[in-house]
Motif scaffolding. Structure first.
Motif: not given
Length: 233
Positions: A23-48
């Motif tokens: 489902d294209p909606r699932i693909g968009r959701t997964l991409k959104l989560l992945g992009n959010s994770l990488r953006e947060l890692i750059l701001e706050h690191g990963y462990s926290s």
């Protein structure tokens, strides 16, 4: 005179299973989560980071997150494996069709992996450093070992038991070498170009240290002559 057994009827291959389109909606959701994770890692690191941090940033519910991933490590690995798959498949597949050493060297020196690291240098500095994850390093190394083994080592080396080093060990060496070189490069502020790093990786993994030793070394002093051949070692 022996009687021949009747020939068995040829088996017909079963029809290929139909692949269920995502489902294209699932693909968009997964991409959104992945992009959010990488953006947060750059701001706050990963462990926290928490799952709540990721879902809030992506504007996705925790229920939706857990439909697809068991934890943040699972999301991270899924995101990175997709990226690595896109990076590595073409060069490794092309290596299986080469007929000359020159063609092999040209493809093996492809700098795409190092270009990717350069474009995402801060992300890798964090993930390979104190704010990162040991599980990430282990998972990436395991993934690279599998790719090297299946798409490089096994196709290039003969399938027999006479090799002095198991193919799995060779693949693990290649993977560990690449991770180590990337880590060194990041710690030296990307002081060399991606092309230079790719060439050095080729020289170390395929030509070896012995190719760089002084030519006045005799066979008696070569590394292979100095290594014991006792099977117990």
């Amino acid at each position: 005179m022996p009687v021949k057994s009747p020939a068995k009827p040829a088996r017909t291959a079963p029809p290929a299973p139909r692949t269920k389109r995502q489902d294209p909606r699932i693909g968009r959701t997964l991409k959104l989560l992945g992009n959010s994770l990488r953006e947060l890692i750059l701001e706050h690191g990963y462990s926290s980071l928490s799952i709540q941090d990721i879902t809030d940033h992506a504007d996705v519910s925790r229920t939706t997150f857990y439909l697809h991933f068991k934890d943040k490590d699972d999301l991270l690995f899924a995101t990175m494996e997709q990226i690595y798959g896109e990076l590595g498949r073409k060069p490794l597949a092309a290596l299986q069709a080469v007929t000359t050493l020159e063609e092999f060297a040209a493809i093996a020196c492809d700098p795409a992996d190092y270009q990717h690291v350069a474009e995402n240098a801060e992300f890798y500095r964090i993930m390979l450093g104190k704010q990162g994850s040991a599980a990430f390093i282990q998972r990436v190394t395991t993934y690279l070992t599998s790719v090297f083994h299946e798409e490089l080592v096994q196709p290039l080396l003969p399938a027999n038991d006479d090799l002095p080093i198991p193919t799995e060990v060779i693949a693990a060496f290649f993977a560990g070498a690449q991770v180590g070189l990337i880590n060194w490069w990041l710690h030296h502020d990307l002081s060399l170009t991606p092309a230079q790093m790719a060439k050095m990786q080729y020289q170390l993994t395929f030509e070896g240290l012995s190719a760089m030793m002084p030519r006045n070394f005799t066979d008696a002093h070569s590394p292979s002559a100095a290594v014991a051949t006792d099977d117990s070692l």
